[in-house]
Motif scaffolding. Structure first.
Motif, PDB file in Angstrom:
ATOM      1  N   HIS A 162      -8.596  15.876 -61.451  1.00 45.00           N
ATOM      2  CA  HIS A 162      -8.435  15.296 -62.785  1.00 45.00           C
ATOM      3  C   HIS A 162      -9.028  13.892 -62.910  1.00 45.00           C
ATOM      4  CE1 HIS A 162      -5.792  18.678 -63.427  1.00 45.00           C
ATOM      5  NE2 HIS A 162      -5.048  18.301 -62.409  1.00 45.00           N
ATOM      6  N   GLY A 163      -9.565  13.361 -61.839  1.00 41.71           N
ATOM      7  CA  GLY A 163     -10.103  12.008 -61.879  1.00 41.71           C
ATOM      8  C   GLY A 163     -10.537  11.588 -60.487  1.00 41.71           C
ATOM      9  N   LYS A 164     -10.585  10.296 -60.253  1.00 44.06           N
ATOM     10  CA  LYS A 164     -10.998   9.799 -58.950  1.00 44.06           C
ATOM     11  C   LYS A 164      -9.966  10.165 -57.882  1.00 44.06           C
ATOM     12  CE  LYS A 164     -13.210   5.711 -56.948  1.00 44.06           C
ATOM     13  NZ  LYS A 164     -13.607   4.304 -57.166  1.00 44.06           N
ATOM     14  N   ASP A 165     -10.437  10.391 -56.663  1.00 47.32           N
ATOM     15  CA  ASP A 165      -9.551  10.774 -55.568  1.00 47.32           C
ATOM     16  C   ASP A 165      -8.521   9.687 -55.276  1.00 47.32           C
ATOM     17  OD1 ASP A 165     -10.987  13.091 -55.356  1.00 47.32           O
ATOM     18  OD2 ASP A 165     -12.210  12.417 -53.659  1.00 47.32           O
ATOM     19  N   HIS A 166      -7.451  10.094 -54.569  1.00 48.14           N
ATOM     20  CA  HIS A 166      -6.388   9.165 -54.218  1.00 48.14           C
ATOM     21  C   HIS A 166      -6.641   8.572 -52.827  1.00 48.14           C
ATOM     22  CE1 HIS A 166      -4.624  10.908 -57.693  1.00 48.14           C
ATOM     23  NE2 HIS A 166      -4.276  12.044 -57.107  1.00 48.14           N
ATOM     24  N   SER A 167      -6.301   7.307 -52.670  1.00 43.67           N
ATOM     25  CA  SER A 167      -6.542   6.568 -51.435  1.00 43.67           C
ATOM     26  C   SER A 167      -5.262   6.487 -50.609  1.00 43.67           C
ATOM     27  CB  SER A 167      -7.038   5.156 -51.775  1.00 43.67           C
ATOM     28  OG  SER A 167      -7.181   4.366 -50.621  1.00 43.67           O
ATOM     29  N   ALA A 168      -5.347   6.869 -49.342  1.00 43.83           N
ATOM     30  CA  ALA A 168      -4.147   6.900 -48.504  1.00 43.83           C
ATOM     31  C   ALA A 168      -4.388   6.259 -47.139  1.00 43.83           C
ATOM     32  CB  ALA A 168      -3.666   8.334 -48.329  1.00 43.83           C
ATOM     33  N   PHE A 169      -3.308   5.764 -46.557  1.00 40.79           N
ATOM     34  CA  PHE A 169      -3.371   5.147 -45.228  1.00 40.79           C
ATOM     35  C   PHE A 169      -1.986   5.215 -44.595  1.00 40.79           C
ATOM     36  CE2 PHE A 169      -2.321   1.210 -42.854  1.00 40.79           C
ATOM     37  CZ  PHE A 169      -3.186   1.331 -41.779  1.00 40.79           C
ATOM     38  N   ILE A 170      -1.931   5.546 -43.313  1.00 34.74           N
ATOM     39  CA  ILE A 170      -0.715   5.341 -42.537  1.00 34.74           C
ATOM     40  C   ILE A 170      -1.058   4.427 -41.369  1.00 34.74           C
ATOM     41  CG2 ILE A 170       0.409   7.506 -43.163  1.00 34.74           C
ATOM     42  CD1 ILE A 170      -0.426   8.601 -40.402  1.00 34.74           C
ATOM     43  N   GLY A 171      -0.107   3.604 -40.984  1.00 32.84           N
ATOM     44  CA  GLY A 171      -0.346   2.692 -39.877  1.00 32.84           C
ATOM     45  C   GLY A 171       0.950   2.197 -39.275  1.00 32.84           C
ATOM     46  N   PHE A 172       0.883   1.775 -38.024  1.00 31.28           N
ATOM     47  CA  PHE A 172       2.059   1.191 -37.380  1.00 31.28           C
ATOM     48  C   PHE A 172       1.622   0.053 -36.468  1.00 31.28           C
ATOM     49  CE2 PHE A 172       0.769   4.481 -34.335  1.00 31.28           C
ATOM     50  CZ  PHE A 172       0.888   3.838 -33.108  1.00 31.28           C
ATOM     51  N   ALA A 173       2.565  -0.800 -36.136  1.00 31.42           N
ATOM     52  CA  ALA A 173       2.289  -1.948 -35.270  1.00 31.42           C
ATOM     53  C   ALA A 173       3.622  -2.522 -34.764  1.00 31.42           C
ATOM     54  CB  ALA A 173       1.503  -3.016 -36.032  1.00 31.42           C
ATOM     55  N   PRO A 174       3.581  -3.210 -33.641  1.00 32.33           N
ATOM     56  CA  PRO A 174       2.492  -3.240 -32.663  1.00 32.33           C
ATOM     57  C   PRO A 174       2.305  -1.868 -31.998  1.00 32.33           C
ATOM     58  CG  PRO A 174       4.018  -5.076 -32.325  1.00 32.33           C
ATOM     59  CD  PRO A 174       4.684  -4.110 -33.252  1.00 32.33           C
ATOM     60  N   TYR A 175       1.158  -1.686 -31.388  1.00 33.92           N
ATOM     61  CA  TYR A 175       0.828  -0.404 -30.763  1.00 33.92           C
ATOM     62  C   TYR A 175       1.853  -0.033 -29.700  1.00 33.92           C
ATOM     63  CZ  TYR A 175      -1.900   3.113 -28.218  1.00 33.92           C
ATOM     64  OH  TYR A 175      -2.327   4.267 -27.608  1.00 33.92           O
ATOM     65  N   ASP A 176       2.228  -1.002 -28.878  1.00 34.57           N
ATOM     66  CA  ASP A 176       3.319  -0.829 -27.924  1.00 34.57           C
ATOM     67  C   ASP A 176       4.565  -1.509 -28.481  1.00 34.57           C
ATOM     68  OD1 ASP A 176       1.824   0.519 -25.817  1.00 34.57           O
ATOM     69  OD2 ASP A 176       0.818  -1.407 -25.501  1.00 34.57           O
ATOM     70  N   ASN A 177       5.705  -0.873 -28.311  1.00 35.94           N
ATOM     71  CA  ASN A 177       6.969  -1.377 -28.858  1.00 35.94           C
ATOM     72  C   ASN A 177       6.858  -1.589 -30.375  1.00 35.94           C
ATOM     73  OD1 ASN A 177       9.638  -2.265 -28.804  1.00 35.94           O
ATOM     74  ND2 ASN A 177       9.040  -4.396 -28.460  1.00 35.94           N
ATOM     75  N   PRO A 178       6.548  -0.559 -31.131  1.00 35.82           N
ATOM     76  CA  PRO A 178       6.314  -0.682 -32.580  1.00 35.82           C
ATOM     77  C   PRO A 178       7.562  -1.118 -33.345  1.00 35.82           C
ATOM     78  CG  PRO A 178       6.454   1.624 -31.929  1.00 35.82           C
ATOM     79  CD  PRO A 178       6.400   0.839 -30.664  1.00 35.82           C
TER      80      PRO A 178
END
Length: 237
Positions: A162-178
Motif C-alpha cells: 500500500h505504500g513504501k516498505d516498513h523499516s525494522a531493526f533489532i539489536g542488543f548490547a553489550p554483546y557480552d553480558n547484555p
C-alpha cells in the motif's frame, strides 16, 4: 530444506508442525503473557492452514517459501520480535516481558520472572548472536556501532503493497553480558538501515550511557526532524 518432502521429518506437513512448535516456544503465535492489557497474539500458520488452501499432501517447501524470508502469512508483534532479540542476547532463554518490577508485600508471579527456554538448542543462538555482531562491525547495521559498547543487530525491510516498505531493526548490547534488547519498527520508512538502525541504536546508547555522544548528535537530530508520513501511501480526503 527442513520442510522438503525428503527431510527427516517425513512429510512437509509433519516438518512444518515441528518448525511451528519451535516458533511457539520462542513466544510467537500466542500472547507472551505480559502484565499490560491489549497484547496481540500475532499469527503462525500450521499444517492444517495450508492443507485447507492447497490440499493435503499437495504443498511443500517451495509452495510456502515466502515464510522463510519473513513475509507470507506470519504476523508478529514488535513485542514478540523484541523478545526474540532478548532470547538471542541471552543465548537461549527469555523472561516474559513485564513492566512491574516488584509490588510491596506481594510475591511476583513466577510466570513473570522465571526463565523460559525454547525448544531450540542454545548453541544456535550463539551463532546468531555472532552474526548480529558482524552485521554491526561490517554489515547493514554499521550505523548502530557505538564507542566503547559492542552492539549486535539485524536490519529488516517489511514489504508493504500500500505504500513504501516498513523499516525494522533489532539489536542488543553489550554483546557480552547484555543489558538491553530493542525492536525498532518504523512504518513506511524504507530500508531497515535508513530509520530502524539509527532509532534503535540511539535508544540503546541513551539507555546504557544516559546520553547521546557528541559524534552521534547529528543522527539524533536527523531522526527528530524526519517525516516518513509522506511515504505512507495514504490518500488525502
Amino acid at each position: 530444506a527442513m520442510v522438503d518432502r525428503r527431510s527427516k521429518y517425513g512429510t512437509s506437513a509433519e516438518a512444518f508442525e515441528t518448525w511451528k512448535k519451535h516458533l511457539v516456544s520462542l513466544g510467537y503465535g500466542y500472547r507472551l503473557g505480559t502484565d499490560l492489557p491489549g497484547e496481540s497474539r500475532g499469527f503462525i500458520p500450521n499444517a492444517k492452514f495450508y492443507n485447507k488452501i492447497y490440499g493435503e499432501g499437495r504443498w511443500s517447501a517451495n509452495t510456502i517459501i515466502s515464510v522463510s524470508i519473513g513475509q507470507g502469512e506470519i504476523l508478529a508483534t514488535p513485542m514478540q520480535i523484541a523478545n526474540l532479540c532478548a532470547t538471542i542476547a541471552n543465548r537461549g532463554w527469555f523472561i516474559t516481558p513485564h513492566v512491574v518490577k516488584e509490588i510491596e508485600d506481594t510475591v511476583m508471579p513466577q510466570d513473570l520472572i522465571a526463565r523460559r527456554y525454547p525448544t531450540i538448542d542454545a548453541r544456535h543462538f550463539a551463532d546468531v548472536a555472532e552474526g548480529m555482531r558482524m552485521a554491526v562491525t561490517g554489515g547493514t547495521c554499521r550505523l548502530a556501532a557505538l564507542p566503547d559498547i559492542e552492539v549486535a543487530g539485524k536490519t529488516g525491510t517489511a514489504q508493504n503493497p500500500h505504500g513504501k516498505d516498513h523499516s525494522a531493526f533489532i539489536g542488543f548490547a553489550p554483546y557480552d553480558n547484555p543489558k538491553i534488547a530493542v525492536c525498532a519498527y518504523v512504518e513506511n520508512a524504507g530500508f531497515g538501515a535508513t530509520y530502524g538502525v539509527p532509532i534503535g541504536s540511539l535508544v540503546i546508547e541513551k539507555y546504557l550511557t544516559g546520553k547521546i555522544s557528541d559524534q552521534r548528535k547529528y543522527l539524533e537530530q536527523r531522526m527528530l526532524e524526519s517525516n516518513t508520513i509522506i511515504y505512507s501511501g495514504v490518500k488525502k480526503h
